[in-house]
Design a protein around this motif. Structure first.
Motif, short mmCIF file in Angstrom:
data_model
loop_
_atom_site.label_atom_id
_atom_site.label_comp_id
_atom_site.label_asym_id
_atom_site.label_seq_id
_atom_site.Cartn_x
_atom_site.Cartn_y
_atom_site.Cartn_z
N LEU A 114 2.88 3.55 0.48
CA LEU A 114 3.69 2.49 -0.11
C LEU A 114 4.19 2.79 -1.52
O LEU A 114 5.20 2.23 -1.95
N LYS A 139 1.64 -6.41 7.07
CA LYS A 139 0.43 -5.95 7.76
C LYS A 139 -0.48 -5.16 6.82
O LYS A 139 -1.69 -5.24 6.91
N LEU A 140 0.13 -4.39 5.92
CA LEU A 140 -0.64 -3.53 5.02
C LEU A 140 -1.12 -4.24 3.76
O LEU A 140 -2.10 -3.82 3.15
N ASN A 161 -5.14 3.76 -3.07
CA ASN A 161 -5.09 3.17 -1.73
C ASN A 161 -3.65 2.93 -1.29
O ASN A 161 -3.29 3.20 -0.14
N LEU A 162 -2.83 2.42 -2.19
CA LEU A 162 -1.42 2.17 -1.87
C LEU A 162 -0.69 3.49 -1.59
O LEU A 162 0.16 3.55 -0.70
N ARG A 163 -1.05 4.52 -2.33
CA ARG A 163 -0.44 5.84 -2.12
C ARG A 163 -0.82 6.37 -0.74
O ARG A 163 0.03 6.90 -0.01
N ARG A 164 -2.10 6.23 -0.37
CA ARG A 164 -2.56 6.69 0.95
C ARG A 164 -1.87 5.94 2.08
O ARG A 164 -1.63 6.49 3.15
N LYS A 165 -1.55 4.68 1.85
CA LYS A 165 -0.84 3.88 2.85
C LYS A 165 0.65 4.22 2.89
O LYS A 165 1.37 3.71 3.75
N LYS A 181 4.89 -4.06 5.67
CA LYS A 181 4.27 -4.37 4.38
C LYS A 181 3.33 -5.56 4.49
O LYS A 181 2.26 -5.57 3.90
N TYR A 240 0.97 -3.66 -6.02
CA TYR A 240 2.18 -3.14 -5.37
C TYR A 240 3.43 -3.68 -6.06
O TYR A 240 4.36 -2.93 -6.33
N GLU A 282 -4.27 -6.00 -4.25
CA GLU A 282 -3.46 -4.88 -3.78
C GLU A 282 -1.98 -5.26 -3.75
O GLU A 282 -1.12 -4.49 -4.15
#
Length: 101
Positions: free
Chosen positions: A85, A38-39, A79-83, A36, A50, A46
């Motif tokens: 998270l 790192k992301l 973006n968070l969904r694509r990662k 997390k 989150y 962001e």
């Protein structure tokens, strides 16, 4: 003794899966926290979004709390969904967002 229905079997499977997920999360918490970090940059929008993905907030509520448009909040959530998270959940007819880890 009454026979188990499909619904009962599915509930038992769900409970077992949730217990297994909980155990995996506990065992790997340090690795998940590192990933997390790192992301998500500390203090970033962001990261703020989150933290607001707690299973109760809609995109509009998140937008209001971060003082941005709902379109902007939606883009950050995407973006968070694509990662991997966060995920979208339907609660009481509202689309809300919750953290996966």
């Amino acid at each position: 003794m009454p026979e188990e229905t499909e619904k009962d079997i599915l509930k038992n499977i769900r409970t077992l899966l949730e217990d297994t997920k909980g155990l995996i999360l506990v065992v790997n918490q340090d690795k998940l926290d590192e990933m997390k970090k790192k992301l998500l940059k500390a203090g970033s929008i962001e990261s703020q979004v989150y933290e607001l993905c707690d299973g109760t907030n809609t995109a509009q509520a998140i937008a209001t709390k971060i003082q941005k448009t709902s379109e902007y909040a939606g883009a950050v959530i995407s973006n968070l969904r694509r990662k991997g998270l966060v995920r979208t959940v339907d609660r009481g007819g509202n689309r809300v967002y919750e953290q996966i880890f």
